[in-house]
Design an enzyme around this catalytic site. Structure first.
Site, PDB file in Angstrom:
ATOM      1  N   HIS A  24     -61.693   3.712 -33.184  1.00 40.86           N
ATOM      2  CA  HIS A  24     -62.177   5.002 -34.262  1.00 40.86           C
ATOM      3  C   HIS A  24     -63.728   4.448 -34.166  1.00 40.86           C
ATOM      4  O   HIS A  24     -63.820   4.625 -34.003  1.00 40.86           O
ATOM      5  CB  HIS A  24     -61.792   4.804 -35.460  1.00 40.86           C
ATOM      6  CG  HIS A  24     -60.077   5.359 -35.879  1.00 40.86           C
ATOM      7  ND1 HIS A  24     -59.925   5.594 -37.460  1.00 40.86           N
ATOM      8  CD2 HIS A  24     -59.172   5.099 -35.193  1.00 40.86           C
ATOM      9  CE1 HIS A  24     -58.676   5.785 -37.446  1.00 40.86           C
ATOM     10  NE2 HIS A  24     -57.909   5.800 -35.906  1.00 40.86           N
ATOM     11  N   ASP A 132     -65.195   7.598 -42.237  1.00 47.33           N
ATOM     12  CA  ASP A 132     -63.265   7.337 -41.653  1.00 47.33           C
ATOM     13  C   ASP A 132     -62.977   7.495 -42.718  1.00 47.33           C
ATOM     14  O   ASP A 132     -62.233   7.309 -43.635  1.00 47.33           O
ATOM     15  CB  ASP A 132     -62.929   5.994 -41.225  1.00 47.33           C
ATOM     16  CG  ASP A 132     -62.394   6.147 -39.927  1.00 47.33           C
ATOM     17  OD1 ASP A 132     -60.612   6.507 -40.235  1.00 47.33           O
ATOM     18  OD2 ASP A 132     -62.277   5.498 -38.930  1.00 47.33           O
ATOM     19  N   GLN A 372     -62.027   2.929 -18.677  1.00 46.08           N
ATOM     20  CA  GLN A 372     -60.922   4.372 -18.247  1.00 46.08           C
ATOM     21  C   GLN A 372     -61.472   5.704 -18.141  1.00 46.08           C
ATOM     22  O   GLN A 372     -61.036   6.970 -17.554  1.00 46.08           O
ATOM     23  CB  GLN A 372     -60.151   4.441 -19.582  1.00 46.08           C
ATOM     24  CG  GLN A 372     -59.233   5.759 -19.961  1.00 46.08           C
ATOM     25  CD  GLN A 372     -58.222   5.697 -20.641  1.00 46.08           C
ATOM     26  OE1 GLN A 372     -57.611   4.587 -21.479  1.00 46.08           O
ATOM     27  NE2 GLN A 372     -57.849   6.382 -22.051  1.00 46.08           N
ATOM     28  N   HIS A 387     -50.217   6.401 -23.973  1.00 45.22           N
ATOM     29  CA  HIS A 387     -49.228   6.612 -25.527  1.00 45.22           C
ATOM     30  C   HIS A 387     -49.246   7.705 -25.915  1.00 45.22           C
ATOM     31  O   HIS A 387     -49.765   7.499 -27.732  1.00 45.22           O
ATOM     32  CB  HIS A 387     -49.783   5.099 -26.174  1.00 45.22           C
ATOM     33  CG  HIS A 387     -51.150   4.769 -26.681  1.00 45.22           C
ATOM     34  ND1 HIS A 387     -52.266   5.222 -26.123  1.00 45.22           N
ATOM     35  CD2 HIS A 387     -51.532   4.653 -27.941  1.00 45.22           C
ATOM     36  CE1 HIS A 387     -53.671   5.307 -26.550  1.00 45.22           C
ATOM     37  NE2 HIS A 387     -53.031   5.213 -26.897  1.00 45.22           N
ATOM     38  N   ASN A 391     -58.173   9.556 -28.633  1.00 43.19           N
ATOM     39  CA  ASN A 391     -58.964   9.505 -27.162  1.00 43.19           C
ATOM     40  C   ASN A 391     -58.681   9.578 -25.577  1.00 43.19           C
ATOM     41  O   ASN A 391     -59.557  10.360 -25.014  1.00 43.19           O
ATOM     42  CB  ASN A 391     -59.897   8.169 -27.899  1.00 43.19           C
ATOM     43  CG  ASN A 391     -60.442   7.897 -28.767  1.00 43.19           C
ATOM     44  OD1 ASN A 391     -61.523   9.118 -29.269  1.00 43.19           O
ATOM     45  ND2 ASN A 391     -59.888   7.411 -29.762  1.00 43.19           N
TER      46      ASN A 391
END
Ligand code: UDP
Length: 501
Positions: A24, A132, A372, A387, A391
């Site tokens: 987040h 959020d 990543q 998973h 994102n």
């Protein structure tokens, strides 16, 4: 990009508040920087602990110091990381963990948020609060201060829409359902997904419920949906060409929806367009990144390596970890594997079999945390065992890398169904963790089904890139949103700002 039009009107001041977890904080920092590029004043709330980690592991202070209107504020966080609720197994009760996290944070965050929302001077005053989706107490504070709210929900549109439908799934008796017996039956009460969504694809927290926890779930999501509907706007990190039909479903409930993603690539694009292009090191890692893996990748043939990472929160049982590991080795593919130090809930039983150690030495490389984005863009990567965190999914789409999905919780079950069944850009391994299946499916993604997956992925990847480029849907949506934020500040708060509902 929208610029400030009237220097005499109050500067739009946006307060941004993410749930304090990696998945987040990252997209909300991307959004913060995009707003800074449009010359808005932005205040970003981090917990103390996360802020320390960001400062330690990234160039975050330097990255944002070039924006004069930007400030970090930190929430006191005398909540040591080892005491925080964390998922410990694959049947984790994520709702309980989230609730504990938010309830633990609320009393610490409230004084600072009040101070910012009820700001003493006109120049300080927050004119819009981007919250959020999980932080409902912040919505209440904004309402009290009569500051307009923009809801930001970090999940996919398909994940969010399935959350929106939870109350009616419970009312229609589709949730709770019996695990094992009915998992492949098609769900009727998620509009737009009636032909392909199975019970096993519903968000993880729909599983294994009793009557009273179902009531809690229903209450929780009814409140969520209500709050999101009452927000002036809803921002989603997705793009029209990917999730158009599901966005239409969400628009049937929330009138002003702004899909402006993929945010990481959108930010990169806009930074590159500046007159003097700004440096593009936008890492938001809470972990120390191990870049050594890129030199290892440099030595491997094109598309020969499967990248294996399960994000920031997933944990495995010792058995699951061993099955996965054995499957990776048996696949005989090169693998780059992110093994966070806290990735298993318990310690491994007994010695590691010799063949696993040998196979890993020959073809594997392990890191605690990878760069990543860089890894996925590397020419040597041919697949991503993921998973299905949202994102990670978007990052794989931008990099054009087909996925093998092993979803863990929340929206990940829905995302992996869309990846495999709707978009055709990967395979779904959910609810199995068996070495022979891991081996077989890695080989399918990397060899047998590679061409068809890559064809679909290329189309979607190109569409993603078009959406964030000038004239694309996400690009135009962001410009429009910035105009709206500026208009809100001129109207001076909720009382006089027009409602869009
Ligand atoms: N990530 C990373 N290095 C790693 C593993 C993950 O930088 O070794 C980043 C990844 O690029 C993504 C985020 O961590 O931006 C994980 O977010 P996601 O939504 O995929 O999953 P979550 O962690 O929320 O489950």
């Amino acid at each position: 990009m929208a610029k400030m039009e009237h220097q005499s009107s109050p500067t739009p001041h946006v307060l941004i508040f993410p749930l304090p977890v990696q998945g987040h904080v990252t997209p909300m920092l991307h959004l913060a920087e995009l707003l800074c590029l449009a010359h808005l004043q932005v205040t970003f709330l981090n917990t103390n602990h996360n802020h320390q980690l960001l400062t330690q592991n990234t160039n975050i202070e330097a990255r944002f110091s070039r924006y004069l209107g930007f400030t970090f504020k930190t929430i006191p966080d005398d909540w040591p990381p080892q005491n925080r609720p964390r998922p410990q197994a694959s049947n984790v009760n994520i709702m309980k963990i989230l609730k504990a996290m938010v309830e633990g944070m609320a009393p610490r965050a409230e004084p600072l948020i009040r101070e910012l929302l009820f700001g003493t001077t006109e120049t300080d005053k927050v004119t819009c609060f981007i919250i959020d989706g999980w932080l409902s107490f912040a919505y209440d504070l904004a309402k009290e201060a009569e500051v307009p709210v923009i809801a930001f929900r970090c999940s996919s549109a398909c994940g969010n829409w399935s959350y929106f439908c939870i109350p009616q799934l419970i009312e229609a008796g589709e949730v709770p359902f019996k695990e094992n017996e009915e998992m492949d039956r098609i769900v009727c009460n998620v509009l737009g997904m009636e032909s392909f969504l199975r019970y096993r694809d519903l968000p993880s927290f729909c599983r294994g419920k009793d009557k009273s926890s179902c009531d809690d779930l229903r209450q929780y999501f009814m409140r969520e949906v209500q709050q999101t509907k009452q927000a002036q706007f809803l921002i989603l990190n997705t793009f029209e060409d990917l999730e158009g039909p599901i966005l239409s479903q969400i628009r049937s409930q929330c009138s002003q929806v702004y899909p402006i993603g993929p945010l990481h690539a959108h930010l990169k694009y806009r930074l590159g367009k500046e007159e003097t292009p700004l440096s593009n090191n936008s890492s938001s890692s809470l972990w120390e990144v191990d870049k050594s893996c890129t030199s290892w990748l440099d030595l491997k043939p094109d598309k020969s390596v499967i990248y294996v990472s399960f994000g920031s929160t997933t944990t495995f049982t010792a058995d699951q970890l061993m099955e996965l590991w054995a499957g990776l080795v048996q696949s005989k593919k090169y693998f780059l594997w992110v093994v966070r130090p806290n990735i298993i809930a318990s310690s491994l039983d007994g010695p590691i079999p010799e063949d696993l150690l040998e196979g890993t030495k020959k073809r594997g490389y392990k890191v605690k945390w990878a760069p990543q984005d860089e890894v996925l863009a590397h020419r040597a990567i041919g697949g991503f065992l993921t998973h299905s965190g949202w994102n990670s999914t978007l990052e794989s789409i931008i990099a054009g890398v087909p996925m093998l999905c092993w979803p863990y919780f929340s929206d990940q079950q829905v995302n992996s169904r869309f990846v495999s069944q709707v978009w055709g850009i990967g395979l779904d391994m959910k609810d199995t963790c068996d070495r022979s299946i891991v081996e077989k499916m890695i080989n399918e993604v990397m060899d047998e089904k590679k061409e068809e997956l890559c064809r679909s992925m290329d189309n979607i990847s190109q569409a993603a890139k078009r959406s964030i480029a000038e004239g694309g849907s996400s690009y135009s949506n962001l410009n429009h949103l910035i105009d709206e934020i500026q208009a809100m500040s001129k109207k001076g708060g909720l009382k006089s700002s027009s409602s869009h509902q």
